[in-house]
Design an enzyme around this catalytic site. Structure first.
Site, PDB file in Angstrom:
ATOM      1  N   ASP A 156     -27.553  21.825 -13.671  1.00  0.00           N
ATOM      2  CA  ASP A 156     -26.646  22.967 -13.609  1.00  0.00           C
ATOM      3  C   ASP A 156     -27.305  24.157 -12.922  1.00  0.00           C
ATOM      4  O   ASP A 156     -26.684  24.868 -12.125  1.00  0.00           O
ATOM      5  CB  ASP A 156     -26.120  23.347 -14.998  1.00  0.00           C
ATOM      6  CG  ASP A 156     -27.192  23.301 -16.074  1.00  0.00           C
ATOM      7  OD1 ASP A 156     -28.346  22.942 -15.768  1.00  0.00           O
ATOM      8  OD2 ASP A 156     -26.880  23.642 -17.229  1.00  0.00           O
ATOM      9  N   ASP A 194     -24.928  12.614  -6.048  1.00  0.00           N
ATOM     10  CA  ASP A 194     -23.610  12.546  -5.425  1.00  0.00           C
ATOM     11  C   ASP A 194     -22.976  13.930  -5.378  1.00  0.00           C
ATOM     12  O   ASP A 194     -22.458  14.379  -4.344  1.00  0.00           O
ATOM     13  CB  ASP A 194     -22.742  11.574  -6.234  1.00  0.00           C
ATOM     14  CG  ASP A 194     -21.431  11.235  -5.540  1.00  0.00           C
ATOM     15  OD1 ASP A 194     -21.189  11.723  -4.420  1.00  0.00           O
ATOM     16  OD2 ASP A 194     -20.642  10.466  -6.122  1.00  0.00           O
ATOM     17  N   ASP A 217     -22.950  16.804  -1.884  1.00  0.00           N
ATOM     18  CA  ASP A 217     -21.699  17.317  -1.325  1.00  0.00           C
ATOM     19  C   ASP A 217     -21.660  18.841  -1.374  1.00  0.00           C
ATOM     20  O   ASP A 217     -21.142  19.490  -0.458  1.00  0.00           O
ATOM     21  CB  ASP A 217     -20.501  16.736  -2.076  1.00  0.00           C
ATOM     22  CG  ASP A 217     -20.194  15.305  -1.652  1.00  0.00           C
ATOM     23  OD1 ASP A 217     -20.750  14.867  -0.637  1.00  0.00           O
ATOM     24  OD2 ASP A 217     -19.425  14.629  -2.350  1.00  0.00           O
ATOM     25  N   LYS A 230     -31.276  16.368 -16.452  1.00  0.00           N
ATOM     26  CA  LYS A 230     -30.682  17.087 -17.585  1.00  0.00           C
ATOM     27  C   LYS A 230     -31.455  16.697 -18.833  1.00  0.00           C
ATOM     28  O   LYS A 230     -30.919  16.197 -19.834  1.00  0.00           O
ATOM     29  CB  LYS A 230     -29.191  16.743 -17.710  1.00  0.00           C
ATOM     30  CG  LYS A 230     -28.422  17.667 -18.645  1.00  0.00           C
ATOM     31  CD  LYS A 230     -28.355  19.102 -18.167  1.00  0.00           C
ATOM     32  CE  LYS A 230     -27.474  19.936 -19.099  1.00  0.00           C
ATOM     33  NZ  LYS A 230     -27.609  21.381 -18.845  1.00  0.00           N
ATOM     34  N   TYR A 254     -23.257   4.856 -12.271  1.00  0.00           N
ATOM     35  CA  TYR A 254     -22.332   4.153 -11.387  1.00  0.00           C
ATOM     36  C   TYR A 254     -22.488   2.634 -11.480  1.00  0.00           C
ATOM     37  O   TYR A 254     -21.554   1.888 -11.186  1.00  0.00           O
ATOM     38  CB  TYR A 254     -22.533   4.587  -9.941  1.00  0.00           C
ATOM     39  CG  TYR A 254     -22.099   6.004  -9.639  1.00  0.00           C
ATOM     40  CD1 TYR A 254     -21.415   6.767 -10.575  1.00  0.00           C
ATOM     41  CD2 TYR A 254     -22.372   6.580  -8.401  1.00  0.00           C
ATOM     42  CE1 TYR A 254     -21.024   8.061 -10.301  1.00  0.00           C
ATOM     43  CE2 TYR A 254     -21.982   7.879  -8.113  1.00  0.00           C
ATOM     44  CZ  TYR A 254     -21.307   8.615  -9.063  1.00  0.00           C
ATOM     45  OH  TYR A 254     -20.923   9.899  -8.775  1.00  0.00           O
TER      46      TYR A 254
END
Length: 355
Positions: A223, A247, A251, A191, A141
């Site tokens: 994942d 992020d 959620d 990852k 980001y």
């Protein structure tokens, strides 16, 4: 000396829910003989209407000298046509940058009385009590980016993911310190089978873990973590991860509880820290007095815990919320036949009465 709390109601239902949280804070401060003073400042669309900017310098300066910040919510369709640099949401980004808010803590705790609201089966969500510790000012980001360029005859865009060792060390230590206050398990999410930044992340977290022999470290790919949150969420204690993964996962985890109106959060900073519910400003119900204040009240509990170091006060608020829920009190977003329907003020008073 009195501890200074800056209250930023923001937009929409922000004033209503922050008023509720402050009322609860005052009751807890009275019970535990704490000296708190409150200063109200503007940010978001409300600030834009008054001052022409979403984050006035006066607000930022007040926050820099505060012991903690209680934030409502910003945004709304009223400001949809404002130029991007002046949109209400820029207030949050400005506060993150100006206060060095480098970590977001997102607790997800499902009370037994609320398991029916989860999209997961009650037996899967019973006992869920986890915290996601998300790095907030690094990663993709905040890396270099290109909106459009020509490459081999085709248009492309790109975003650069990068982390430094000090950035990872800082967020990792916060996660391990958080785990020490809880059940003592950190699950670091990356990852590393694909991304170079994740391999640096994993190596650095492993080094930090040596400073905390009393805390168990586990590693999961992102994942697999997303899947595990859906099939066995109660296994997690503290989840540590970077900005992008955090992020998305935070959620996903928020849905486990069944209502985002119940979910608090904390953004931990170098100068001070900011506490807010995860829901938005809900302009469609603003002024009706029906908003759920619990997420903001629980955010105030986090303020007591992390900024004021008043664990007893934090626990008193959390236990009062649980007791009010067990008594059957629900705002409109959670109410059904057989429960006690409460507006914002009634729900707030129900929590206060349980302190």
């Amino acid at each position: 000396m009195a501890k200074k709390i800056v209250v930023i109601p923001g937009d929409g239902i922000g004033e209503e829910i922050t008023n509720s949280a402050v009322a609860v804070m005052k009751r807890v401060a009275e019970r535990f003989s704490l000296d708190l003073e409150y200063e109200y400042k503007d940010a978001g669309g409300t600030a834009y209407d008054k001052f022409g900017v979403p984050l006035p310098e006066d607000t930022l300066n007040a926050c820099k000298s505060a012991d903690g910040i209680l934030f409502g919510a910003v945004g709304g369709d009223k400001w949809d046509n404002v130029e991007p640099a002046l949109r209400p949401e820029k207030a949050i980004l400005g506060l993150r940058k100006g206060l060095g808010l480098y970590a977001n803590l997102r607790p997800v705790k499902v009370a037994d009385s609320l398991t029916e609201y989860s999209p997961l089966k009650p037996e899967l969500v019973k006992g869920v009590d986890l915290v996601i510790v998300r790095e907030l000012v690094g990663g993709i980001y905040f890396g270099e980016k290109c909106e459009s360029e020509q490459h081999n005859g085709a248009e492309r865009a790109w975003d650069l993911e990068n982390y430094s060792v000090p950035e990872v060390q800082r967020i990792a230590r916060l996660a391990f310190e958080t785990a020490k206050l809880r059940r003592g398990v950190v699950t670091s999410v990356d990852k590393a089978n694909v991304l170079a930044t994740s391999r640096l992340w994993r190596r650095t977290v492993a080094q930090v873990a040596k400073e905390y022999p009393e805390v168990e470290l586990k590693n999961l790919y992102v994942d697999n973590t997303a899947m595990q949150l859906a099939v066995r969420p109660a296994q997690f204690d503290v989840i540590l991860t970077g900005n992008l993964f955090g992020d998305i996962l935070s959620d996903e985890a928020a849905v486990i509880g069944g209502s985002i109106g119940m979910m608090p959060s904390a953004s931990i900073g170098e100068l001070t820290s900011l506490y807010e519910p995860i829901h938005g400003s809900a302009p469609d119900i603003a002024g009706k007095g029906i908003a759920n204040p619990v997420g903001t009240i629980l955010s105030a509990a986090m303020l007591f815990r992390y900024s004021l170091k008043e664990e007893q006060a934090a626990v008193a608020i959390e236990q009062a919320v649980d007791k009010a829920l067990n008594q059957g009190w629900r705002t409109a977003d959670l109410w059904h036949e057989g429960l006690k329907k409460a507006d914002t003020d009634t729900m707030t008073q129900a929590v206060i009465d349980c302190i």
